[in-house]
Design a protein around this motif. Structure first.
Motif, short mmCIF file in Angstrom:
data_model
loop_
_atom_site.label_atom_id
_atom_site.label_comp_id
_atom_site.label_asym_id
_atom_site.label_seq_id
_atom_site.Cartn_x
_atom_site.Cartn_y
_atom_site.Cartn_z
N GLU A 36 -34.02 -5.31 -40.96
CA GLU A 36 -34.34 -6.07 -39.74
C GLU A 36 -33.15 -6.95 -39.42
N SER A 60 -29.14 -10.03 -42.23
CA SER A 60 -30.56 -9.66 -42.22
C SER A 60 -31.44 -10.71 -42.90
N TRP A 61 -30.87 -11.51 -43.78
CA TRP A 61 -31.66 -12.53 -44.47
C TRP A 61 -32.11 -13.65 -43.53
N PHE A 62 -31.42 -13.79 -42.38
CA PHE A 62 -31.71 -14.94 -41.52
C PHE A 62 -32.29 -14.53 -40.17
N VAL A 63 -32.67 -13.26 -40.03
CA VAL A 63 -33.31 -12.83 -38.79
C VAL A 63 -34.69 -13.47 -38.71
N ASP A 64 -34.95 -14.15 -37.61
CA ASP A 64 -36.22 -14.86 -37.38
C ASP A 64 -36.52 -15.90 -38.46
N GLN A 65 -35.47 -16.35 -39.12
CA GLN A 65 -35.62 -17.38 -40.14
C GLN A 65 -34.69 -18.55 -39.81
N PRO A 66 -35.09 -19.77 -40.12
CA PRO A 66 -34.20 -20.91 -39.85
C PRO A 66 -32.99 -20.88 -40.78
N LEU A 67 -31.88 -21.36 -40.28
CA LEU A 67 -30.70 -21.48 -41.13
C LEU A 67 -30.92 -22.58 -42.15
N SER A 97 -30.64 -26.02 -44.13
CA SER A 97 -30.52 -27.36 -43.57
C SER A 97 -29.06 -27.76 -43.41
#
Length: 411
Positions: free
Chosen positions: A116, A352-359, A361
């Motif tokens: 993804e 792919s680790w950050f798709v639809d995930q927040p970066l 902090s």
């Protein structure tokens, strides 16, 4: 991929031969990789409603991936005889090596396609391009020049004519996602997407590999050839871009395209500057007059092909200077440029680790890019200093050796 004197190479092995040819080509490939990563991680458009192009979009969109493809052709030329293309059994062996190398690249691309990720992955298209170029590997400069010119002129017209037929099929023959293993179950849609309706249409992108083969057949170690590439590439890029802008802005192209039903609601002015992906580019011959990134038109191919030739000439000149002064200052680019299959794949996996995930902090898109870019540079430099291939480059090299093996004749 490996030393250009032995096997087809689009990711040349570092450190084996420190020469301006290898260093400059690898450095150009490293620059292409970093440019593609920039378009993946950094915004190419400003926020709505303005959608103003960013400097990343204006600088790298379309050009980095085109440079990557042209360099694939250069590597294949260096691997198959440089200025004197191989003939007969040697050429057949080289083609076998290229074919198996393409298979490795395709498998990696299909695997990455299952992730993804909001990145248009080029590897499957890249592999198909390798297979399509096999019949051209034995050609010399004049024949390649004619084929390159003809392909740049005619393939956009073929794409324009065929694309609507595929998009109007029931169901439309367009994947709408990166090719993956599941798409092998629908070969018609997969092939249509790869050749005509996808992000990197092979029909037009063959032009880049032909141009690369042509460049690779030149005497790249000679300074006059390096200067010629820089000068002619720059001139072609400027003229083609100016013609595209005139066609759209002064001769009525954008006004005509903006009335098409499929364009309404899109920021067409900005898209013409950065990326036409997402627009069907049908129902008006004005689409063929743009020089926009990822338009796949003659002017787009000339512009991006010209910038690629200029970049290759520039980095070859830097490589020559580096050799004269005995300082390997291009290592920051040539190191990662020698193992782009591995590093590109790791980059896509990391994204792919950050798709639809927040970066994390405190992180931004800019810090994410620089973290990945500096990692790529460091890893590439270490492998170069150790004179080692990247893992996927090693695998592709073994496949190439297997494909090019011919048993010794028995008297």
């Amino acid at each position: 991929m490996t030393s250009p004197d032995t096997t087809p190479n689009n990711m040349a092995s570092p450190g084996h031969n420190f020469s301006p040819r290898l260093t400059g080509i690898d450095a150009a490939r490293g620059a292409a990789l970093l440019g593609m990563m920039a378009t993946h991680l950094l915004p190419t458009f400003g926020p709505a409603p303005g959608w103003e192009p960013t400097w990343i979009g204006l600088t790298f969109s379309g050009r980095s991936s085109a440079l990557f493809a042209v360099l694939a052709g250069v590597g294949l030329a260096l691997a198959t005889g440089k200025q004197a293309p191989r003939r007969g059994a040697e050429l057949g062996a080289a083609r076998g090596g290229v074919a198996l190398r393409a298979l490795v690249i395709a498998v990696v691309g299909l695997a990455l396609g299952g992730l993804e990720v909001n990145v248009a992955i080029i590897l499957v298209h890249y592999a198909v391009l390798f297979l399509c170029i096999l019949s051209f590997l034995g050609l010399g400069v004049r024949a390649l020049g004619a084929w390159t010119a003809g392909w740049i002129l005619l393939s956009p017209v073929l794409g324009y004519l065929v694309r609507p037929l595929l998009l109007e099929a029931n169901l439309p023959l367009q994947l709408g996602h990166n090719p993956n293993v599941e798409d092998l179950q629908t070969p018609g849609a997969l092939l249509a997407d790869l050749f005509f309706t996808g992000y990197y249409p092979v029909c037009q992108w063959i032009s880049y590999l032909l141009l690369g083969l042509l460049i690779g057949r030149l005497a790249l170690s000679k300074q006059r050839v390096q200067v010629l590439l820089l000068a002619v590439g720059t001139a072609v890029a400027i003229v083609s871009k100016v013609l595209g802008i005139l066609a759209m802005e002064a001769w009525g192209g954008r006004a005509a395209l903006s009335t098409l039903p499929g364009v309404r609601g899109y920021p067409l002015e900005s898209m013409l500057q950065v990326n036409l992906t997402g627009l069907r580019q049908t129902d008006s011959l004005w689409w063929l007059a743009t020089a926009s990134p990822h338009a796949g038109t003659t002017l787009d191919l000339l512009h991006t092909g010209g910038t690629a030739a200029a970049a290759i000439g520039f980095f070859l000149l830097l490589g020559s200077w580096s050799e004269r002064i005995g300082v390997r200052f291009l290592l920051v680019l040539s190191g990662p440029g020698a193992m782009t299959l591995t590093l590109y794949s790791l980059h896509v996996w990391a994204v792919s680790w950050f798709v639809d995930q927040p970066l994390p902090s405190g992180w931004t898109n800019e810090t994410m890019y620089w973290a990945q870019a500096l990692t790529v540079i460091a890893v590439g430099a270490v492998f170069a200093l150790l004179r080692r291939r990247g893992p996927l480059e090693w695998l592709a090299h073994q496949a190439s050796r297997l494909g090019s093996y011919r048993p010794a004749a028995v008297d």
